[in-house]
Design a protein around this motif. Structure first.
Motif, PDB file in Angstrom:
ATOM      1  N   MET A   1       0.848  -1.170   0.000  1.00 37.32           N
ATOM      2  CA  MET A   1       0.000   0.000   0.000  1.00 37.32           C
ATOM      3  C   MET A   1       0.901   1.242   0.000  1.00 37.32           C
ATOM      4  SD  MET A   1      -3.310   0.847   0.222  1.00 37.32           S
ATOM      5  CE  MET A   1      -3.987  -0.657   0.843  1.00 37.32           C
ATOM      6  N   ILE A   2       0.541   2.197  -0.808  1.00 36.85           N
ATOM      7  CA  ILE A   2       1.260   3.468  -0.881  1.00 36.85           C
ATOM      8  C   ILE A   2       0.328   4.530  -0.321  1.00 36.85           C
ATOM      9  CG2 ILE A   2       2.315   5.147  -2.438  1.00 36.85           C
ATOM     10  CD1 ILE A   2       2.661   2.707  -4.399  1.00 36.85           C
ATOM     11  N   ARG A   3       0.810   5.269   0.655  1.00 37.79           N
ATOM     12  CA  ARG A   3      -0.052   6.253   1.303  1.00 37.79           C
ATOM     13  C   ARG A   3       0.371   7.672   0.935  1.00 37.79           C
ATOM     14  NH1 ARG A   3      -3.263   3.192   4.262  1.00 37.79           N
ATOM     15  NH2 ARG A   3      -2.372   1.339   5.185  1.00 37.79           N
ATOM     16  N   GLY A   4      -0.633   8.483   0.686  1.00 37.32           N
ATOM     17  CA  GLY A   4      -0.408   9.884   0.418  1.00 37.32           C
ATOM     18  C   GLY A   4      -0.798  10.707   1.629  1.00 37.32           C
ATOM     19  N   PHE A   5      -1.038  11.983   1.408  1.00 33.57           N
ATOM     20  CA  PHE A   5      -1.370  12.882   2.514  1.00 33.57           C
ATOM     21  C   PHE A   5      -2.247  13.998   1.979  1.00 33.57           C
ATOM     22  CE2 PHE A   5       2.427  14.415   0.479  1.00 33.57           C
ATOM     23  CZ  PHE A   5       2.292  15.795   0.439  1.00 33.57           C
ATOM     24  N   PHE A   6      -2.901  14.682   2.882  1.00 33.75           N
ATOM     25  CA  PHE A   6      -3.682  15.855   2.517  1.00 33.75           C
ATOM     26  C   PHE A   6      -2.908  17.087   2.942  1.00 33.75           C
ATOM     27  CE2 PHE A   6      -6.887  12.815   1.820  1.00 33.75           C
ATOM     28  CZ  PHE A   6      -7.858  13.405   1.036  1.00 33.75           C
ATOM     29  N   ASN A   7      -2.776  18.056   2.055  1.00 28.84           N
ATOM     30  CA  ASN A   7      -2.085  19.291   2.361  1.00 28.84           C
ATOM     31  C   ASN A   7      -2.936  20.071   3.354  1.00 28.84           C
ATOM     32  OD1 ASN A   7      -1.029  21.913   2.374  1.00 28.84           O
ATOM     33  ND2 ASN A   7      -0.352  21.755   0.259  1.00 28.84           N
ATOM     34  N   PRO A   8      -2.434  20.290   4.584  1.00 19.98           N
ATOM     35  CA  PRO A   8      -3.252  20.953   5.596  1.00 19.98           C
ATOM     36  C   PRO A   8      -3.597  22.403   5.274  1.00 19.98           C
ATOM     37  CG  PRO A   8      -1.014  20.632   6.394  1.00 19.98           C
ATOM     38  CD  PRO A   8      -1.113  19.931   5.071  1.00 19.98           C
ATOM     39  N   SER A   9      -2.813  23.045   4.406  1.00  8.50           N
ATOM     40  CA  SER A   9      -3.119  24.440   4.072  1.00  8.50           C
ATOM     41  C   SER A   9      -4.118  24.548   2.925  1.00  8.50           C
ATOM     42  CB  SER A   9      -1.840  25.199   3.728  1.00  8.50           C
ATOM     43  OG  SER A   9      -1.288  24.687   2.535  1.00  8.50           O
ATOM     44  N   GLN A  10      -4.423  23.437   2.275  1.00 10.21           N
ATOM     45  CA  GLN A  10      -5.315  23.470   1.125  1.00 10.21           C
ATOM     46  C   GLN A  10      -6.303  22.295   1.133  1.00 10.21           C
ATOM     47  OE1 GLN A  10      -2.756  23.314  -2.268  1.00 10.21           O
ATOM     48  NE2 GLN A  10      -1.990  25.349  -1.979  1.00 10.21           N
ATOM     49  N   ASP A 125      -2.152   8.702 -16.626  1.00  6.96           N
ATOM     50  CA  ASP A 125      -1.103   7.878 -17.204  1.00  6.96           C
ATOM     51  C   ASP A 125      -0.436   7.008 -16.148  1.00  6.96           C
ATOM     52  OD1 ASP A 125      -0.076  10.331 -16.182  1.00  6.96           O
ATOM     53  OD2 ASP A 125       1.769  10.077 -17.318  1.00  6.96           O
ATOM     54  N   LEU A 126      -0.392   7.490 -14.890  1.00  7.22           N
ATOM     55  CA  LEU A 126       0.153   6.695 -13.784  1.00  7.22           C
ATOM     56  C   LEU A 126      -0.939   6.153 -12.869  1.00  7.22           C
ATOM     57  CD1 LEU A 126       3.286   8.834 -12.909  1.00  7.22           C
ATOM     58  CD2 LEU A 126       3.198   6.685 -14.183  1.00  7.22           C
ATOM     59  N   LEU A 127      -1.986   6.919 -12.641  1.00  2.00           N
ATOM     60  CA  LEU A 127      -3.049   6.466 -11.737  1.00  2.00           C
ATOM     61  C   LEU A 127      -3.716   5.187 -12.217  1.00  2.00           C
ATOM     62  CD1 LEU A 127      -4.722   9.858 -10.765  1.00  2.00           C
ATOM     63  CD2 LEU A 127      -3.282   8.390  -9.321  1.00  2.00           C
ATOM     64  N   LYS A 128      -3.704   4.932 -13.520  1.00  5.05           N
ATOM     65  CA  LYS A 128      -4.325   3.721 -14.053  1.00  5.05           C
ATOM     66  C   LYS A 128      -3.639   2.445 -13.568  1.00  5.05           C
ATOM     67  CE  LYS A 128      -1.612   3.674 -18.295  1.00  5.05           C
ATOM     68  NZ  LYS A 128      -1.630   3.961 -19.723  1.00  5.05           N
ATOM     69  N   LEU A 129      -2.453   2.574 -12.994  1.00  4.97           N
ATOM     70  CA  LEU A 129      -1.710   1.420 -12.487  1.00  4.97           C
ATOM     71  C   LEU A 129      -2.149   1.014 -11.086  1.00  4.97           C
ATOM     72  CD1 LEU A 129       1.832   2.647 -13.586  1.00  4.97           C
ATOM     73  CD2 LEU A 129       0.318   1.044 -14.815  1.00  4.97           C
ATOM     74  N   PHE A 130      -3.036   1.792 -10.472  1.00  6.97           N
ATOM     75  CA  PHE A 130      -3.400   1.606  -9.075  1.00  6.97           C
ATOM     76  C   PHE A 130      -4.911   1.508  -8.875  1.00  6.97           C
ATOM     77  CE2 PHE A 130       0.391   4.303  -9.199  1.00  6.97           C
ATOM     78  CZ  PHE A 130       1.250   3.612  -8.362  1.00  6.97           C
ATOM     79  N   ARG A 131      -5.260   0.913  -7.751  1.00  7.87           N
ATOM     80  CA  ARG A 131      -6.601   1.106  -7.200  1.00  7.87           C
ATOM     81  C   ARG A 131      -6.417   2.198  -6.158  1.00  7.87           C
ATOM     82  NH1 ARG A 131      -9.454  -3.278  -3.570  1.00  7.87           N
ATOM     83  NH2 ARG A 131      -7.446  -2.966  -2.617  1.00  7.87           N
ATOM     84  N   THR A 132      -7.161   3.270  -6.315  1.00  6.36           N
ATOM     85  CA  THR A 132      -6.999   4.441  -5.455  1.00  6.36           C
ATOM     86  C   THR A 132      -8.188   4.572  -4.525  1.00  6.36           C
ATOM     87  OG1 THR A 132      -5.771   5.552  -7.216  1.00  6.36           O
ATOM     88  CG2 THR A 132      -6.639   6.940  -5.465  1.00  6.36           C
ATOM     89  N   GLU A 133      -7.912   4.774  -3.239  1.00  9.55           N
ATOM     90  CA  GLU A 133      -8.967   5.000  -2.259  1.00  9.55           C
ATOM     91  C   GLU A 133      -8.747   6.346  -1.589  1.00  9.55           C
ATOM     92  OE1 GLU A 133      -9.812   1.971   0.595  1.00  9.55           O
ATOM     93  OE2 GLU A 133      -9.638   0.367  -0.901  1.00  9.55           O
ATOM     94  N   VAL A 134      -9.798   7.151  -1.580  1.00 14.23           N
ATOM     95  CA  VAL A 134      -9.756   8.465  -0.943  1.00 14.23           C
ATOM     96  C   VAL A 134     -10.905   8.530   0.041  1.00 14.23           C
ATOM     97  CG1 VAL A 134      -9.827  10.962  -1.304  1.00 14.23           C
ATOM     98  CG2 VAL A 134      -8.815   9.483  -3.052  1.00 14.23           C
ATOM     99  N   HIS A 135     -10.604   8.923   1.277  1.00 12.51           N
ATOM    100  CA  HIS A 135     -11.633   9.033   2.320  1.00 12.51           C
ATOM    101  C   HIS A 135     -11.628  10.450   2.864  1.00 12.51           C
ATOM    102  CE1 HIS A 135     -12.301   4.687   2.393  1.00 12.51           C
ATOM    103  NE2 HIS A 135     -10.994   4.600   2.194  1.00 12.51           N
ATOM    104  N   GLY A 136     -12.828  10.945   3.177  1.00 10.55           N
ATOM    105  CA  GLY A 136     -12.963  12.316   3.641  1.00 10.55           C
ATOM    106  C   GLY A 136     -12.842  12.506   5.136  1.00 10.55           C
ATOM    107  N   ASN A 137     -13.189  11.488   5.929  1.00 10.11           N
ATOM    108  CA  ASN A 137     -13.141  11.641   7.381  1.00 10.11           C
ATOM    109  C   ASN A 137     -12.810  10.302   8.029  1.00 10.11           C
ATOM    110  OD1 ASN A 137     -13.295  12.710   9.898  1.00 10.11           O
ATOM    111  ND2 ASN A 137     -15.517  12.808   9.971  1.00 10.11           N
ATOM    112  N   PRO A 138     -11.589  10.099   8.482  1.00 11.72           N
ATOM    113  CA  PRO A 138     -10.470  11.032   8.397  1.00 11.72           C
ATOM    114  C   PRO A 138      -9.940  11.107   6.963  1.00 11.72           C
ATOM    115  CG  PRO A 138      -9.696   8.969   9.296  1.00 11.72           C
ATOM    116  CD  PRO A 138     -11.192   8.835   9.125  1.00 11.72           C
TER     117      PRO A 138
END
Length: 146
Positions: A1-10, A125-138
């Motif tokens: 699993m590769i984890r990203g982050f949410f920019n706290p200022s945006q 072009d790169l996102l197609k290589l992944f299953r992406t999950e985004v959750h709003g809370n948290p």
């Protein structure tokens, strides 16, 4: 699993740090990290001028002189039309267990214009290589290799 982050200022903009290597543009062996906005509306991955200068080490002259580039391409998006310089690149993604996976593809480097404030975009072009999950809370974003 590769984890990203949410920019706290945006919020709520999801980002992913990706190491990028572009032969001939960055020093041999250097893989600078670029914080890419995960953009499901972008067809291609694009580095905008702020990251091109700060992270890839390109000069303003390189971003304004089309004759220095072999492959100059036009882009049309929500923000209008723009010019980019397309180059072969390697992308390195690090998973939670510390393992790295390298993907070869193309990278578009945006020509310097009124775009210095724009984040670099991780496109389909790169996102197609992944299953992406985004959750709003948290607020979480994760990518899993397909």
């Amino acid at each position: 699993m590769i984890r990203g982050f949410f920019n706290p200022s945006q919020p709520p903009h999801p980002y992913l740090n990706v190491a990028v290597y572009v032969e001939g543009l960055v020093p041999t062996g250097a893989w600078p990290f670029i914080p890419f906005l995960v953009d499901t509306g972008a067809a291609q991955t694009v580095v905008h001028p702020k990251d091109a200068v700060r992270r890839l080490g390109l000069s303003v002259a390189q971003l304004t002189n089309r004759s220095l580039w072999t492959n100059v391409v036009g882009n049309i998006g929500v923000g209008g039309a723009a010019i980019s310089f397309e180059v072969p690149a390697r992308y390195a993604f690090q998973s939670d267990d510390g393992a790295w996976r390298i993907v070869e593809g193309n990278l578009r480097i945006a020509e310097l214009a009124d775009n210095q404030h724009l984040p670099s975009l991780l496109g389909w072009d790169l996102l197609k290589l992944f299953r992406t999950e985004v959750h709003g809370n948290p607020q979480t974003i994760s990518l899993e290799w397909l």
